[in-house]
Design an enzyme around this catalytic site. Structure first.
Site, mmCIF file in Angstrom:
data_model
loop_
_atom_site.group_PDB
_atom_site.id
_atom_site.type_symbol
_atom_site.label_atom_id
_atom_site.label_comp_id
_atom_site.label_asym_id
_atom_site.label_seq_id
_atom_site.Cartn_x
_atom_site.Cartn_y
_atom_site.Cartn_z
ATOM 1 N N VAL A 142 -7.620 3.439 6.362
ATOM 2 C CA VAL A 142 -6.566 2.511 6.780
ATOM 3 C C VAL A 142 -6.698 2.131 8.242
ATOM 4 O O VAL A 142 -7.387 2.789 9.019
ATOM 5 C CB VAL A 142 -5.164 3.105 6.505
ATOM 6 C CG1 VAL A 142 -4.970 3.314 5.025
ATOM 7 C CG2 VAL A 142 -4.975 4.413 7.241
ATOM 8 N N GLU A 143 -5.997 1.056 8.629
ATOM 9 C CA GLU A 143 -6.048 0.484 9.976
ATOM 10 C C GLU A 143 -7.483 0.192 10.406
ATOM 11 O O GLU A 143 -7.882 0.434 11.543
ATOM 12 C CB GLU A 143 -5.351 1.415 10.992
ATOM 13 C CG GLU A 143 -3.844 1.453 10.817
ATOM 14 C CD GLU A 143 -3.138 2.184 11.943
ATOM 15 O OE1 GLU A 143 -3.809 2.559 12.926
ATOM 16 O OE2 GLU A 143 -1.924 2.378 11.840
ATOM 17 N N GLY A 144 -8.255 -0.339 9.486
ATOM 18 C CA GLY A 144 -9.664 -0.616 9.732
ATOM 19 C C GLY A 144 -10.504 0.516 9.184
ATOM 20 O O GLY A 144 -10.458 1.637 9.689
#
Length: 822
Positions: free
Chosen positions: A500-502
């Site tokens: 997540v978040e990249g």
């Protein structure tokens, strides 16, 4: 010698000037002085004249603007504009959104360590510390992770009520809007502690305080939006989520196909201009329970209702859950870590323009808004969660390894286990320092674009490695799930943080060096901006200034890199004390080497560098490890250089340095231009690679720290929930450690006597009776051994269940219905 002397003087003066980054005119004067001295010392006249001519051929064209600008700079500017890779709007926004802090010094090749030391020591405010000691501690006591992950698949109603009532969702909301108004450091400390009891709890609290409606409203919301929504978000009347990711746009967020068409529609009984949204989102945390949806979409105005542009661009909006045509409520099931996460769908969902975050003025500016806020959110939630899990794992696994015995010996004394304990301790120390550094940067008002990606990637990757070692040491204790298991769910949750978040693969191979090479480099972005200036004279002048600054910078770093490599970084000024000065010199060396590699790669590969993801990833590893090592040294300095922390610091620094050289080696061995790679190798590794992984002796010291009460262990445990209570078996195990150590001599004495006796008793209690009768142990020592046995049983015991308990409620209902039908 008289012939070689002038050329040697030319070389030495040039190297010294480059090393110290002296101005060109100073170099020219020093060179002339040195050549005159050579002549007076009896050097060959012809050789001296030739050396003087060579120096003049360099100095005169560069020092005389009338020669340099038209004949050197102007042709180079034309060449530069041809090879300059075009920046997309997405890339341009990303580069302009972040600020540059300490990471810029690491890219300079000559870090000014005072810049790092002058940063204030990260410290909590009094209200933040009181919140940690009060509501956070109480919330941890209330939390039963087994109840959350297995029974409820959600926080209990009591936990939901508590987090809302105590404004856990409003930590970042300013006090004027009813929030707690915490700094990023305060936010970090809360998430870190909650992560030690439940990753479901930490993510539930972390998301509303990360990238989402509250943060976006604080930065861009209209006054009406702030006045209405922020108080409701602070006290939990509104539960937010943010819909960005969809099936066709994961890491490539700018390609989202979700769209909104500007049109007329009905809202609260009035006919207004608004947007009809069609979207398909997934992986949205808190979506199943959210009452307020933040949404990213591409906005179109085909009828020109609000302007001349048809494609307005990515836009952000707030959509109430009860808006017509929204499909929301179903859940994903992420790896037995059942935090609220699910899809959101909508078709022709109408909202007025007043629901756009920031109003109509911010239509089309969504990507800029996201990028500016993303570095803040990425700096906090996941690094803090990783830090809490790693610190907790280090402290508890050390206690477990001391208490758990095999073959009559604590398992932590086996060298194989010591290796794993050392990795756990060293990496926990690094994660803790890195996550705190990222949070502190945000607290200072920075937008740490590059440090946030470093922190997110490396904290989660190292935490995954720590969790694996924790599981290996715990063995069956770690894999048998149940209320007594405190390791298994963390191990299951780590891959979630990686994605997540990249996604981490993309973060490493594209973002860290990709952004850092331009944003942190002292000259590249300035050259790019200069080349784009509209006025020809100003463009030439600015480009000239930055180009030759860059050239001098490159020569300096080449010399500095070779010198530090040649001397094995043993010579050169550096800060620190007698213990740490060697570490600072090593970082100076690798900073210069990184600058050389970065400049060479950008010069030779140009725009193709962005597609050389392996090279970019390896250079990103170098930058990351430099930043991590700096964070650890800053932490060591801030804490007063505690001698007891030195094994942890040394292990982590040696690990970072070994990773730096491994990354350099891989980058050089695979560099696309082979002749250049050989030259770079001579500059960076004139004696070959010398760094080694941390030694077994150092690992033994780290493992011993984790298995005994001491100041270093206590410092590592700060910020974790280790209070012994019914819902915290790990806290109980940790509390046993001092008593277990006190009982060990008695246990050894008793077992030795038992082994050498002819007593036939097999039951432990009977053996103790015999020990007291035979005088091996006293009555008090018997009680001590009985308590040791009870503590050991509590430490190593695992859960078991009736089969029906493990079957899902849905399965049980199906069986009941089938029996009823029969």
């Amino acid at each position: 010698m008289s012939i070689a002397l002038p050329f040697l003087a030319l070389l030495v003066v040039g190297a010294v000037a480059a090393y110290h980054r002296l101005r060109l005119v100073v170099w020219a004067a020093a060179t002339l002085t040195a050549l005159i001295a050579c002549l007076l010392a009896g050097a060959n006249i012809t050789a001296t004249i030739i050396a003087t001519v060579l120096a003049a051929l360099v100095a005169v064209p560069l020092l005389v603007p009338q020669i340099r600008l038209p004949f050197i700079t102007k042709p180079l500017l034309g060449f530069y504009t041809k090879i300059l890779p075009p920046l997309s709007e997405t890339e341009r926004v990303a580069l302009e959104a972040g600020t540059v802090g300490w990471e810029g010094q690491l890219f300079s090749g000559k870090p000014d360590w005072n810049v790092l030391f002058d940063q204030p020591k990260p410290e909590l405010r009094a209200d933040e510390q009181a919140f940690l000691d009060g509501p956070v501690e109480e919330l941890c006591r209330m939390t039963n992770d087994w109840q959350i992950t297995h029974v409820n698949a959600d926080l209990t109603p009591e936990l939901w009520e508590y987090v809302k009532k105590n404004k856990f969702f409003g930590m970042i909301v300013p006090k004027e809007y009813g929030g707690l108004g915490f700094t990023a450091l305060g936010n970090h400390k809360v998430i870190q502690k909650l992560a030690t009891v439940s990753t479901v709890l930490s993510s539930t609290v972390g998301v509303p305080n990360s990238l989402g409606p509250a943060e976006l409203l604080m930065h861009y919301g209209t006054k009406e939006q702030k006045d209405y929504y922020l108080p409701r978000l602070a006290d939990g009347r509104e539960v937010p989520c943010f819909g960005l990711t969809g099936p066709w746009a994961g890491s490539d967020a700018t390609s989202i196909p979700d769209y909104g068409i500007v049109t007329m529609g009905d809202w609260n009984g009035a006919r207004v201009v608004g947007v009809k949204l069609t979207f398909d989102k997934r992986y949205i945390t808190l979506a199943p329970v959210a009452t307020l949806i933040g949404l990213a979409f591409r906005m179109y105005d085909p009828d020109g209702l609000i302007g001349d542009r048809k494609d307005i661009g990515i836009t952000l909006a707030l959509v109430p859950r009860d808006t017509d045509s929204i499909d929301i409520g179903r859940r994903h099931f992420p790896l037995n870590s059942p935090f609220q996460n699910g899809p959101i769908h909508g078709r022709e969902v109408f909202i007025p323009l007043s629901q756009l975050i920031g109003g109509e003025a911010y239509a089309g500016k969504g990507w800029q808004m996201l990028v500016e806020c993303l570095s803040i959110g990425r700096s906090i939630t996941l690094p803090s969660t990783a830090s809490g899990g790693a610190k907790f794992g280090a402290v508890i696994t050390g206690a477990y390894a001391r208490i758990r015995k095999q073959f009559g010996l604590s398992v932590g004394r086996f060298e194989g286990v010591e290796e794993a304990l050392a990795r756990i301790g060293g990496k926990a120390y690094a994660i803790s320092a890195l996550s705190e550094a990222a949070a502190a940067a945000v607290s200072r008002g920075e937008l740490p674009a590059v440090p946030s990606t470093i922190a997110k990637y490396h904290c989660t990757e190292m935490a995954r490695e720590v969790a694996t070692d924790v599981m290996d040491i715990h063995g069956g204790k770690g894999i048998i799930l149940g209320p007594k298991n405190y390791a298994g769910r963390n191990w299951q949750a780590l891959p979630i943080m990686i994605t997540v978040e990249g996604a981490n693969i993309m973060t490493r191979s594209l973002m860290i060096f990709g952004q850092g090479a331009i944003l942190c480099h002292p000259w590249v972005l300035k050259e790019m901006k200069a080349a784009g200036l509209p006025d020809p004279d100003e463009r030439l002048t600015e480009f000239d200034r930055n180009l030759f600054g860059h050239i001098g910078f490159a020569f300096s770093n080449a010399v500095r890199s070779w010198w530090y490599g040649f001397t094995s970084a043993r010579i050169g000024t550096a800060p620190g004390d007698a213990y740490t000065r060697r570490y600072y010199r090593k970082l100076n060396r690798y900073s210069a080497a990184l600058a050389v590699m970065a400049d060479t790669s950008m010069l030779l590969l140009g725009g193709k560098l962005k597609f050389k993801e392996s090279l970019s990833g390896r250079l990103g590893d170098v930058l990351s490890q430099l930043y991590i090592a700096s964070a650890m040294l800053k932490r060591y300095e801030d804490q007063g250089r505690p001698a007891s922390d030195q094994p942890l610091l040394a292990w982590a620094i040696h690990d970072s340095v070994n990773k730096i050289e491994t990354a350099f080696s891989a980058a050089l061995r695979n560099f696309p231009v082979r002749p250049i790679s050989y030259l770079l190798w001579l500059l960076i590794f004139p004696w070959g690679r010398r760094a080694q992984a941390p030694s077994d002796r150092l690992g033994h010291k780290v493992a011993s720290l984790l298995m005994s009460p001491n100041e270093a262990r206590d410092r590592l445990a700060v910020g974790t929930f280790i209070t012994p209570c019914a819902n915290n078996p790990a806290g109980r195990i940790n509390s046993y450690l001092p008593k277990v150590i006190l009982a060990e001599p008695v246990e050894r004495k008793f077992l030795k006597a038992l082994k050498n006796s002819d007593i036939e008793a097999l039951d432990f209690a009977a053996q103790l009776d015999e020990g007291v009768r035979e005088g091996w142990i006293t009555a008090d020592e018997r009680k001590q051994l009985e308590e040791l046995r009870e503590m050991t049983i509590d430490t190593i015991s695992v859960d078991d269940f009736d089969t029906e308990e493990l079957r899902s409620a849905g399965y049980r209902r199906e069986q009941y219905d089938s029996r009823a039908a029969a």
